[in-house]
Design an enzyme around this catalytic site. Structure first.
Site, PDB file in Angstrom:
ATOM      1  N   SER A 127       0.622  -1.213  -0.022  1.00 45.91           N
ATOM      2  CA  SER A 127       0.259   0.035   0.341  1.00 45.91           C
ATOM      3  C   SER A 127       0.994   1.764   0.089  1.00 45.91           C
ATOM      4  CB  SER A 127      -0.644   0.498   1.216  1.00 45.91           C
ATOM      5  OG  SER A 127      -1.475   1.854   1.429  1.00 45.91           O
ATOM      6  N   ALA A 170      16.818  -4.824  16.207  1.00 45.90           N
ATOM      7  CA  ALA A 170      17.421  -5.073  16.439  1.00 45.90           C
ATOM      8  C   ALA A 170      17.120  -6.747  16.259  1.00 45.90           C
ATOM      9  CB  ALA A 170      17.743  -5.298  18.032  1.00 45.90           C
ATOM     10  N   SER A 214      22.185 -13.623  16.086  1.00 44.15           N
ATOM     11  CA  SER A 214      23.095 -13.335  15.823  1.00 44.15           C
ATOM     12  C   SER A 214      22.649 -14.063  14.416  1.00 44.15           C
ATOM     13  CB  SER A 214      23.938 -13.564  16.537  1.00 44.15           C
ATOM     14  OG  SER A 214      23.369 -15.300  17.551  1.00 44.15           O
ATOM     15  N   LYS A 274      25.242  -5.525  17.492  1.00 47.44           N
ATOM     16  CA  LYS A 274      24.674  -6.229  18.943  1.00 47.44           C
ATOM     17  C   LYS A 274      25.599  -6.898  19.379  1.00 47.44           C
ATOM     18  CE  LYS A 274      20.459  -7.585  20.222  1.00 47.44           C
ATOM     19  NZ  LYS A 274      18.844  -7.983  20.401  1.00 47.44           N
ATOM     20  N   GLN A 307      22.822 -24.309  12.455  1.00 47.52           N
ATOM     21  CA  GLN A 307      23.840 -23.318  13.266  1.00 47.52           C
ATOM     22  C   GLN A 307      24.169 -24.414  13.948  1.00 47.52           C
ATOM     23  OE1 GLN A 307      21.825 -21.257  16.322  1.00 47.52           O
ATOM     24  NE2 GLN A 307      23.406 -20.437  17.270  1.00 47.52           N
ATOM     25  N   GLN A 358      27.871 -20.747  18.070  1.00 46.82           N
ATOM     26  CA  GLN A 358      27.208 -19.855  18.201  1.00 46.82           C
ATOM     27  C   GLN A 358      28.453 -18.568  17.801  1.00 46.82           C
ATOM     28  OE1 GLN A 358      24.722 -18.555  20.107  1.00 46.82           O
ATOM     29  NE2 GLN A 358      25.057 -16.773  19.180  1.00 46.82           N
ATOM     30  N   LEU A 384       4.336 -10.142  11.672  1.00 46.56           N
ATOM     31  CA  LEU A 384       3.305  -9.286  12.433  1.00 46.56           C
ATOM     32  C   LEU A 384       2.108 -10.311  12.449  1.00 46.56           C
ATOM     33  CD1 LEU A 384       4.528  -5.999  13.328  1.00 46.56           C
ATOM     34  CD2 LEU A 384       4.920  -7.483  14.470  1.00 46.56           C
ATOM     35  N   THR A 418      12.300 -10.918  19.465  1.00 41.41           N
ATOM     36  CA  THR A 418      12.461 -11.236  18.218  1.00 41.41           C
ATOM     37  C   THR A 418      11.842 -11.753  16.705  1.00 41.41           C
ATOM     38  OG1 THR A 418      10.320 -12.069  19.554  1.00 41.41           O
ATOM     39  CG2 THR A 418      12.563 -13.045  20.242  1.00 41.41           C
TER      40      THR A 418
HETATM   41  C1  LIG Z   1       6.658  -1.851  19.535  1.00 41.27           C
HETATM   42  C2  LIG Z   1       7.710  -2.897  18.489  1.00 41.27           C
HETATM   43  C3  LIG Z   1       9.277  -3.087  18.440  1.00 41.27           C
HETATM   44  C4  LIG Z   1       9.935  -3.774  18.097  1.00 41.27           C
HETATM   45  N1  LIG Z   1      11.156  -4.680  18.331  1.00 41.27           N
HETATM   46  C5  LIG Z   1      11.796  -5.445  17.091  1.00 41.27           C
HETATM   47  C6  LIG Z   1      12.975  -5.220  17.567  1.00 41.27           C
HETATM   48  O1  LIG Z   1      13.952  -4.935  17.593  1.00 41.27           O
HETATM   49  N2  LIG Z   1      13.570  -6.754  16.584  1.00 41.27           N
HETATM   50  C7  LIG Z   1      12.801  -7.613  16.178  1.00 41.27           C
HETATM   51  O2  LIG Z   1      13.570  -8.642  15.224  1.00 41.27           O
HETATM   52  N3  LIG Z   1      11.318  -6.953  15.659  1.00 41.27           N
HETATM   53  C8  LIG Z   1      10.977  -6.317  16.430  1.00 41.27           C
HETATM   54  N4  LIG Z   1       9.846  -5.452  16.645  1.00 41.27           N
HETATM   55  C9  LIG Z   1       9.008  -6.351  15.734  1.00 41.27           C
HETATM   56  C10 LIG Z   1       9.136  -5.787  13.678  1.00 41.27           C
HETATM   57  O3  LIG Z   1       9.308  -4.691  13.786  1.00 41.27           O
HETATM   58  C11 LIG Z   1       8.568  -6.809  12.653  1.00 41.27           C
HETATM   59  O4  LIG Z   1       8.344  -7.844  13.079  1.00 41.27           O
HETATM   60  C12 LIG Z   1       8.936  -6.312  11.744  1.00 41.27           C
HETATM   61  O5  LIG Z   1       8.953  -5.135  11.436  1.00 41.27           O
HETATM   62  C13 LIG Z   1       7.877  -6.649  10.393  1.00 41.27           C
HETATM   63  O6  LIG Z   1       6.685  -6.263  10.313  1.00 41.27           O
HETATM   64  P1  LIG Z   1       6.162  -6.691   9.354  1.00 41.27           P
HETATM   65  O7  LIG Z   1       6.373  -6.727   7.424  1.00 41.27           O
HETATM   66  O8  LIG Z   1       4.923  -7.695   9.336  1.00 41.27           O
HETATM   67  O9  LIG Z   1       4.527  -5.338   8.696  1.00 41.27           O
HETATM   68  P2  LIG Z   1       4.888  -3.805   8.618  1.00 41.27           P
HETATM   69  O10 LIG Z   1       5.691  -3.196   8.672  1.00 41.27           O
HETATM   70  O11 LIG Z   1       3.817  -3.380   9.778  1.00 41.27           O
HETATM   71  O12 LIG Z   1       3.689  -3.854   7.447  1.00 41.27           O
HETATM   72  C14 LIG Z   1       3.015  -4.312   6.518  1.00 41.27           C
HETATM   73  C15 LIG Z   1       2.470  -3.919   5.560  1.00 41.27           C
HETATM   74  O13 LIG Z   1       1.356  -4.210   5.048  1.00 41.27           O
HETATM   75  C16 LIG Z   1       1.030  -3.225   3.599  1.00 41.27           C
HETATM   76  N5  LIG Z   1      -0.278  -3.492   3.793  1.00 41.27           N
HETATM   77  C17 LIG Z   1      -1.254  -3.125   5.006  1.00 41.27           C
HETATM   78  N6  LIG Z   1      -2.706  -3.041   4.414  1.00 41.27           N
HETATM   79  C18 LIG Z   1      -2.382  -3.417   3.120  1.00 41.27           C
HETATM   80  C19 LIG Z   1      -3.784  -3.183   2.182  1.00 41.27           C
HETATM   81  N7  LIG Z   1      -4.582  -3.101   2.277  1.00 41.27           N
HETATM   82  N8  LIG Z   1      -3.031  -3.283   0.715  1.00 41.27           N
HETATM   83  C20 LIG Z   1      -1.908  -3.290   0.116  1.00 41.27           C
HETATM   84  N9  LIG Z   1      -0.626  -3.230   1.672  1.00 41.27           N
HETATM   85  C21 LIG Z   1      -0.965  -3.211   3.201  1.00 41.27           C
HETATM   86  C22 LIG Z   1       1.321  -1.409   5.093  1.00 41.27           C
HETATM   87  O14 LIG Z   1       1.550  -0.928   3.471  1.00 41.27           O
HETATM   88  C23 LIG Z   1       2.880  -2.680   5.048  1.00 41.27           C
HETATM   89  O15 LIG Z   1       4.560  -2.716   3.811  1.00 41.27           O
HETATM   90  C24 LIG Z   1       8.791  -5.078  17.090  1.00 41.27           C
HETATM   91  C25 LIG Z   1       7.356  -4.403  16.797  1.00 41.27           C
HETATM   92  C26 LIG Z   1       7.565  -4.021  17.657  1.00 41.27           C
HETATM   93  C27 LIG Z   1       6.153  -3.432  17.841  1.00 41.27           C
END
Ligand SMILES: Cc1cc2nc3c(=O)[nH]c(=O)nc-3n(C[C@H](O)[C@H](O)[C@H](O)COP(=O)(O)OP(=O)(O)OC[C@H]3O[C@@H](n4cnc5c(N)ncnc54)[C@H](O)[C@@H]3O)c2cc1C
Length: 512
Positions: A36, A47, A50, A75, A160, A163, A345, A356
């Site tokens: 989108s 973050a 490893s 890290k 793996q 470590q 997510l 994680t």
């Molecule tokens: C507060 C927080 C801290 C975090 N810290 C860490 C960390 O330190 N280390 C780690 O490994 N993980 C961390 N995570 C997890 C990590 O952020 C996610 O695993 C990672 O960013 C993957 O996100 P995603 O791609 O699943 O979702 P998003 O980044 O939300 O991407 C969703 C995508 O879907 C698209 N989309 C949505 N609806 C539509 C639609 N209708 N049509 C077309 N496209 C659409 C959007 O445009 C976007 O491109 C954290 C998460 C949170 C909430």
């Protein structure tokens, strides 16, 4: 034959999946990614573990090339501040515990009873490298632990053995862009458009997604990478989502990106500092820090959390925009349903502690390749996929609940409640055992979840959950070899601190 995959979502999950599938299957599989233009990526997730090097090596990417492009840093572990009481800190490093005469150095540390040095300083060399803010690489680019250097090639988490001593910090948006460049160069079709409708056949299988301006996009297999909204897996297929809020307290976060003076030194570790109603992360990238307060909105309001975060990491910088995030904590009962696989997510998220999320993505992609379907859509393989993904998440859930149960804090309503909260089945028995003796590979969560016994022990001992008595056998054994090993750990640490450049110095060089 499955010929085409449609990925919906262009965050870290979407682009990691697209680039990996192309690396695995090349032109034998058509891959389309729809993202989108309006819905922003979550903008956090900086973050890693490893073992993420298996991912980058599989794609044939060179750290010296991609890391500077993604504002990356090193890290060596996580520094936990205030979890074992105000003013206390310890490290959870990427380092296994050495073994002397059949017992880990942690067992010997408990038996010898010399508490003048903390557990993490005595048993790991990485603690000293963190405190001295060292780079794991020398200025000539070589790794301090030379036997572990070099590409792992097309290998997976399963392979793996050793470590590896470090993971990465990087800018989540830049990594997505970088991987998008690789994926599209290798033939992934990229559509920037909103998915408005997900069409299913009479069996409930997805046939195509309808976009606002690019018509219908059909495929054989659909990967839901739409983040917490789970557009395909939850909203369309109605897959049940199992919440973890009964055992884990946090449901929100507020994040702040804070520029850092380039000339200042940088930490080669993530910091996780306990707060009154949660904890705060600091992730140092090359030119800025990623910061965030992870909290429960039952104990602090979003406004107050933002205020505390700003005060702690960016006083006077009211111009910086805060990113408030509501977290969906838990996992889909099944992450693969019909011809749809959720990765990222949309599949599961436990909470940011121990970083994680990207590990789950990598694990999910690898399992997808392992169990890649053909036209029979073998239910046994799909069940095997779901079983592995579920256990990886459940193992992490247990490990993270341990952090709250073993923490030595009960000074605020939030921490008091954390002690009273329910525990996953199995963890109680494991914690009872940990009060008697250290955990091992037989007694931690029994299925693969990315953490080894050294991590479980590093957290318990760091937090002050110490077995009531040391292993009795050690009272009958000569401690000379153990003492020599402790001396060796210290000498090696001192030598490395003297030889290695600072993390900032090394990264400045590769960013030149
Ligand atoms: C507060 C927080 C801290 C975090 N810290 C860490 C960390 O330190 N280390 C780690 O490994 N993980 C961390 N995570 C997890 C990590 O952020 C996610 O695993 C990672 O960013 C993957 O996100 P995603 O791609 O699943 O979702 P998003 O980044 O939300 O991407 C969703 C995508 O879907 C698209 N989309 C949505 N609806 C539509 C639609 N209708 N049509 C077309 N496209 C659409 C959007 O445009 C976007 O491109 C954290 C998460 C949170 C909430």
């Amino acid at each position: 034959m499955i010929r085409s995959v449609v990925i919906v979502g262009g965050g870290t999950a979407g682009w990691m999946t697209a680039s990996y599938l192309k690396a695995a299957f090349d032109d034998r599989l058509d891959v389309t990614l729809v993202e989108s233009p309006q819905v922003r990526r979550i903008g956090v997730g900086e973050a890693t573990f490893s073992t993420v090097r298996h991912f980058f090596d599989y794609l044939g990417l060179d750290e010296a090339d991609w890391l500077p492009k993604c504002a990356g840093g090193y890290k060596l572990g996580i520094r936990f501040e205030n979890w074992a009481g105000d003013g206390e800190h310890f490290y959870h490093p990427f380092e296994r515990l050495r073994v002397v005469d059949g017992f880990s150095v942690a067992d010997w540390w408990l038996a010898l009873g010399d508490r003048s040095e903390s557990f993490d300083r005595s048993c790991f060399i990485t603690t000293a490298l963190c405190e001295a803010k060292r780079s794991p690489r020398l200025l000539d680019g070589s790794l301090f632990s030379s036997g572990l250097d070099g590409s792992l090639g097309r290998s997976t988490l399963d392979e793996q053995r050793a470590q590896f001593p470090y993971a990465y910090h990087f800018d989540a948006d830049k990594v997505a862009e970088y991987l998008a460049g690789i994926a599209t160069k290798n033939g992934v079709r990229h559509i920037v458009d909103d998915v408005k409708h997900v069409a299913q056949d009479e069996r409930g299988w997805i046939t195509h997604v309808r976009t606002a301006g690019h018509g219908d996009v059909a495929g054989d297999l659909f990967v839901d990478c739409t983040g917490f909204r789970g557009l395909l897996i939850n909203q369309t297929l109605g897959t049940a989502f199992e919440s973890f809020e009964d055992v884990l307290p946090n449901n929100r976060a507020v994040a702040l990106r804070v520029p850092r003076d380039e000339a200042t030194d940088m930490n080669p570790y993530t910091t996780a500092r306990a707060m009154n109603a949660g904890w705060m992360w600091t992730i140092p990238l090359f030119r800025r820090n990623g910061n965030g307060y992870v909290y429960s909105d039952r104990f602090i309001s979003p406004e107050e959390a933002e205020r505390e975060l700003r005060q702690a990491v960016a006083p006077g910088r009211d111009d910086l925009e805060a990113n408030h995030i509501r977290m969906r904590i838990g996992r889909n009962r099944d992450s693969w349903v019909n011809n749809c696989v959720a990765i990222g997510l949309s599949s599961a998220f436990v909470e940011p502690l121990e970083s994680t999320g990207i590990f789950f993505i990598q694990h999910g992609i690898e399992q997808l390749v392992r169990y890649f379907p053909d036209e029979r859509w073998d239910p046994v393989s799909i069940a095997a996929y779901n079983d592995r993904v579920a256990h990886a998440v459940e193992g992490v859930k247990e490990f993270l609940v341990l952090h709250y149960k073993s923490a030595r804090r009960d000074d605020t309503p939030y921490w008091k409640e954390a002690k009273l909260r329910a525990m996953p089945e199995g963890l109680r028995a494991r914690l009872d055992l940990a009060d008697s003796r250290l955990l091992d590979e037989e007694t931690i969560y029994p299925r693969y979840h990315g953490f080894e016994s050294y991590s479980w022990n590093a957290m318990n001992l760091g937090l002050g959950r110490i077995p009531r008595t040391p292993a009795p056998a050690l009272a009958h054994m000569d401690p000379a070899n153990a003492r020599a090993e402790f001396a060796r750990i210290k000498a090696e640490a001192d030598e490395l601190v003297a030889a290695l450049p600072s993390c900032h110095e090394y990264l400045a060089k590769i960013n030149d």
